[in-house]
Design a protein around this motif. Structure first.
Motif, short mmCIF file in Angstrom:
data_model
loop_
_atom_site.label_atom_id
_atom_site.label_comp_id
_atom_site.label_asym_id
_atom_site.label_seq_id
_atom_site.Cartn_x
_atom_site.Cartn_y
_atom_site.Cartn_z
N GLU A 149 -6.25 -0.94 -0.42
CA GLU A 149 -5.97 0.32 0.46
C GLU A 149 -5.84 1.93 -0.18
OE1 GLU A 149 -4.29 -2.37 -0.81
OE2 GLU A 149 -4.00 -3.81 0.85
N TYR A 150 -6.09 1.82 -1.52
CA TYR A 150 -6.39 3.08 -1.95
C TYR A 150 -7.15 3.52 -1.59
CZ TYR A 150 -7.31 6.75 -6.04
OH TYR A 150 -7.57 7.93 -6.27
N HIS A 151 -8.68 2.43 -1.80
CA HIS A 151 -9.99 3.69 -1.81
C HIS A 151 -9.68 3.78 -0.33
CE1 HIS A 151 -10.99 2.84 -6.15
NE2 HIS A 151 -10.62 1.55 -5.74
N PHE B 43 -8.16 -1.81 -5.48
CA PHE B 43 -7.11 -1.38 -5.39
C PHE B 43 -7.54 -1.57 -3.42
CE2 PHE B 43 -6.55 -0.45 -9.67
CZ PHE B 43 -5.02 -0.45 -9.88
N SER C 276 -1.48 -4.11 -5.83
CA SER C 276 -1.02 -3.09 -4.36
C SER C 276 -0.20 -2.04 -5.13
CB SER C 276 0.14 -3.51 -4.01
OG SER C 276 0.94 -4.09 -4.78
N SER C 277 -0.11 -1.48 -6.38
CA SER C 277 -0.01 0.19 -6.81
C SER C 277 -0.56 -0.08 -8.24
CB SER C 277 1.66 -0.42 -7.10
OG SER C 277 2.11 -1.46 -8.10
N LYS C 278 -0.66 1.12 -9.40
CA LYS C 278 -0.48 0.87 -10.58
C LYS C 278 -0.30 -0.04 -11.43
CE LYS C 278 -2.53 5.88 -10.41
NZ LYS C 278 -2.33 7.42 -10.76
N CYS D 289 -8.91 6.66 0.32
CA CYS D 289 -10.01 7.51 0.06
C CYS D 289 -10.99 8.00 0.39
CB CYS D 289 -10.00 7.52 -1.61
SG CYS D 289 -8.90 8.28 -3.26
#
Length: 229
Positions: free
Chosen positions: A135-137, A133, A115-117, A140
């Protein structure tokens, strides 16, 4: 490139997957693998989520267990699976402990949701072979969809470079790759042109582009953004 190396090393004969964590992400992974014909065992600490997976028939089987307990994983046969997906994203400690447990239990391939780096780095430290990741993708992809609708598919090679599938821009229509001078003008390379299941790989410089077709290109994200799409 780590994701490419992981996928290349993943055994082609793998037919069994265990998904730990049956939230939205875990259910999506489980359901897709199951529909593709793979054997999938779903697990979660919440009985209600296990019941939901069984009712929706999106896994070969599903059981309730506490994945932070190595004995529970061993008794359920999780350590015997070729690939285990740790789909726990919102509970940092449980996610990391679970990834550590399955890796120490001898599972060859461990995929973990982060959920985070920082979460991702910790998962890599305990042995996760591939960290994703979602949610990140997803964020984007939404941004690209809203601002660059001509981009159909995208694969990130690293934070700065991608392979993308795009509609041939209107101003490229009827012109050859050589005539457009794409490599020097935009610093991109055309890997393929076509549509649906009919693609021409490594088109020649004399290949004429058609606005009704798509092209697969590789380059830096900054250069791709400069295309007239």
């Amino acid at each position: 490139m780590k994701s490419l190396n992981f996928l290349n090393n993943l055994r082609r004969e793998t037919r069994q997957f265990a998904v730990i964590g049956l939230g939205r992400f875990g259910r999506a992974v489980s359901g897709t693998l199951y529909k593709l014909g793979y054997e999938v065992l779903g697990t979660d600490i919440k009985e209600s989520l296990v019941a939901q997976v069984l009712n929706e028939k999106i896994a070969s089987s599903a059981i309730q267990l506490d994945s932070t307990q190595p004995n529970a994983l061993k008794e359920a046969g999780i350590f015997e699976f070729d690939t285990v997906i740790v789909a726990i994203g919102n509970y940092l400690e449980e996610s990391i402990v679970t990834a550590l447990n399955v890796k120490e239990g001898g599972v060859e391939w461990v995929v973990a949701k982060a959920s985070s780096k920082i979460h991702g780095k910790l998962l890599e430290r305990v042995g996760a072979d591939l960290v994703v990741f979602p949610e990140y993708h997803a964020g984007c992809e939404l941004a690209y969809t809203l601002t660059k609708p001509a981009i159909l598919e995208r694969f990130d090679l690293d934070p700065d470079h991608s392979i993308v599938e795009i509609w041939v821009p209107e101003e490229f229509h009827g012109k050859t790759i050589e005539e457009l001078n794409l490599r020097n003008r935009y610093k991109i390379n055309v890997l393929a042109t076509g549509k649906e299941d009919k693609f021409k790989i490594n088109p020649t410089p004399q290949e004429k582009l058609d606005k009704n077709l798509v092209m697969v290109i590789i380059g830096s994200n900054r250069d791709i953004q400069q295309l007239p799409i």
